[in-house]
Design an enzyme around this catalytic site. Sequence first.
Site, mmCIF file in Angstrom:
data_model
loop_
_atom_site.group_PDB
_atom_site.id
_atom_site.type_symbol
_atom_site.label_atom_id
_atom_site.label_comp_id
_atom_site.label_asym_id
_atom_site.label_seq_id
_atom_site.Cartn_x
_atom_site.Cartn_y
_atom_site.Cartn_z
ATOM 1 N N LYS A 57 17.145 10.746 7.741
ATOM 2 C CA LYS A 57 17.080 11.585 6.535
ATOM 3 C C LYS A 57 18.422 11.440 5.837
ATOM 4 C CE LYS A 57 15.733 16.095 4.803
ATOM 5 N NZ LYS A 57 16.799 16.271 3.828
ATOM 6 N N GLU A 116 16.802 7.726 -2.258
ATOM 7 C CA GLU A 116 17.987 8.571 -2.223
ATOM 8 C C GLU A 116 19.223 7.784 -2.661
ATOM 9 O OE1 GLU A 116 17.016 11.581 -0.963
ATOM 10 O OE2 GLU A 116 18.828 12.595 -0.216
HETATM 11 S S1 IVH Z 1 10.277 11.578 2.197
HETATM 12 C C1 IVH Z 1 7.291 14.648 -0.226
HETATM 13 N N1 IVH Z 1 12.151 10.375 3.489
HETATM 14 O O1 IVH Z 1 14.827 14.966 1.791
HETATM 15 C C2 IVH Z 1 8.724 14.350 -0.022
HETATM 16 N N2 IVH Z 1 12.757 12.189 2.096
HETATM 17 O O2 IVH Z 1 13.841 17.758 2.095
HETATM 18 C C3 IVH Z 1 8.878 13.031 0.618
HETATM 19 N N3 IVH Z 1 15.167 12.629 2.042
HETATM 20 O O3 IVH Z 1 13.872 15.524 -1.504
HETATM 21 C C4 IVH Z 1 10.270 12.783 0.959
HETATM 22 N N4 IVH Z 1 15.754 11.015 3.399
HETATM 23 O O4 IVH Z 1 15.540 13.683 -1.097
HETATM 24 C C5 IVH Z 1 11.859 11.360 2.634
HETATM 25 N N5 IVH Z 1 13.713 9.166 4.690
HETATM 26 C C6 IVH Z 1 13.433 10.147 3.831
HETATM 27 C C7 IVH Z 1 14.410 10.977 3.279
HETATM 28 C C8 IVH Z 1 14.040 12.003 2.417
HETATM 29 C C9 IVH Z 1 16.181 12.006 2.640
HETATM 30 C C10 IVH Z 1 15.305 13.820 1.170
HETATM 31 C C11 IVH Z 1 14.565 13.700 -0.114
HETATM 32 C C12 IVH Z 1 13.753 14.952 -0.246
HETATM 33 C C13 IVH Z 1 14.345 15.834 0.778
HETATM 34 C C14 IVH Z 1 13.295 16.745 1.347
#
Ligand code: IVH
Length: 668
Positions: free
Chosen positions: A114, A171
């Site tokens: 993440k 991101e």
């Molecule tokens: S998937 C429906 N994958 O985390 C949302 N998000 O708390 C799908 N983020 O706003 C997001 N790494 O900015 C996804 N590998 C990752 C991610 C990621 C960081 C962030 C993203 C999102 C937030 C959600």
Amino acid sequence: MQSVAERAQFLRAEIERHDHAYYVLDAPTIPDAEYDRLFRELLVLEQAHPELVVADSPTQRVGGAPLAEFGQVRHGVPMLSLNNAFSAEEVAAFDRRCREGLDVDEVKYAVEPKFDGLAITLIYEDGVFVQGATRGDGYTGEDVSANLRTVKNIPLRLGADAPPRLEVRGEVLMFRAEFDSLNRRQRERGEKEFANPRNAAAGSLRQLDSKITARRPLRFFAYGLAEPDAVSPAPTFYGEMMDRLAAWGFPVAAERDVVCGAAGLAGYYARIGAARPTLPYDIDGVVYKVNRLADQQRLGFVSRAPRFAIAHKFPAEEALTTVEAIEIQVGRTGALTPVARLAPVFVGGVTVTNATLHNEDEVRRKDVRVGDTVIVRRAGDVIPEVVAIVPERRPILAPEFVMPKSCPVCGSAVERPEDEAIARCDGGLFCPAQRKQALLHFASRRAMDIEGLGEKLVEQVVDSAIVKTPADLYKLGLLALASLERMAEKSAANLLAAIDKSRATTLGRFIYALGIRNVGEATAKDLARYFGNLDALLAADAASLQQVPDVGPVVAASIVRFFAEPHNLEVIEQLRAAGVHWEEGEAQATVTSAVSGKTLVLTGTLPTLSREAAREMIEARGGKVAGSVSKKTNYVVAGADAGSKLDKAQQLGVTILDEVQFLELINA
Ligand code: IVH
């Protein structure tokens, strides 16, 4: 002959290819100078023929005219957030919900880090980047296209098989090393420093002047598509979709994987948690997504988050707390270190109550004051530090920090040489604080190795004045020890036995144990090897000391100064009289061998040699053993389960040896 337009086209393609190799694949294909030459040629061509400038030319990554404000972008597909899990139980519950929702026994998950940055969306039409926006409130964001165009690893043009319209989600972040350099530049220019890579990335992306953004080291990682179905042929699995993104030129996490069930998720969490300090960027957890895209659709969404995905968060590495006091710690060499006493705060998985402020200049630079609200950071096993203050929360009367003029422990004068950052107490071993640290160092594992003589005990024996110098340790009796508070007779006897055992040592350990400034373990061993016996070392002048490998004028001066002090000589005599001994030998020039003067790193488990044995063999031949791999490393000796050090060695092209090759080298 090639037309000007063809040449420009060729140059653009070449530069894009090299950018991709450098920024996405992390594998540069040409020297920087060669790249600069191509880039300059394209710039000159475009200047002479402005009609050839296209929006996706690499020259357009330098930023354009500043904007008055950002336009608004309504997201066709909302940018939702993820639900969070903070424990294995919450993850197990997520897995159960997915299994039940899909009516299966086991679910496969795509898993990835993440990223701790900012969510953005990138729109491509006919393979060309046309617009990019921030997440905003999830439905409407800001048009930061001009800024995103300057981010070197965002492709401006995709491969030939790109669909007519593509919306990529991901991101924007900053690598830690690049963030550190940016902050160093900011500091040198007297400009504001950023608290962390995330803030720096956010500040850089939301610049109205894209020329400023262009100078900031931003990076992008893709983690999804707004509409996976719009791609033809539609991918079946998330993992497949990510491979497709990578093939179009988007950077994706190298650590992504596919695992089975809750156990697989737990394993991945542990794996990435362990690798976290070695990743070039900050992450705040891992993300789990049901791998089959049709199953994602079946599970759908609940309010503003998907049911098919969850973020498993790591304990936060940063937290806010207040400074209750700034105290001064006095170290072994008299160094005065300001330490912030903090209101207890849970950060990086532990409760933190102190953070080092390093030195006077550092406190000034960060302007930390008692009463301030501060951001505290504790990453991995690194000692907690105050990252920055929160100026808006400063109480009205918060006096500036001043370094005391006299030692808070012994009252001696505090000196700070003009060209040094460290202020020191003048008291030497008269200062109880220095005495305690000196004793702890003397007893430490790599010095005299007196088991059981820890901080508490040293505190007690110094405060009750039973021990003033290391030599006093060898005069301790059962009676004196057992009289100390909370000291059982059995522990007293154990300690006496440990002290007795330490009488038999080596010259290297003994020299190290003395705690001479600038003489670490390796130097102490070098000195022992070179002089062979203590008297030869005591008689050495600065010039002969500098004959020892790696001893320069500063170290030599420290040694001369230490042995010129009658008090120190007296302690040494008392230690010898108390029966501290080692095997003395003749002064010997260092044995020369293929590893003399070389730096080696040991990693993994060797089939027959222990780490210690290998280290001794290297040091006995005048080599050095370092803890981490750098450009200065000559050899890496790798055994089973070698980890990141081996990777680093491969990256840097350092010679890697197995045990057999190592033994050949050492005996050559
Ligand atoms: S998937 C429906 N994958 O985390 C949302 N998000 O708390 C799908 N983020 O706003 C997001 N790494 O900015 C996804 N590998 C990752 C991610 C990621 C960081 C962030 C993203 C999102 C937030 C959600």
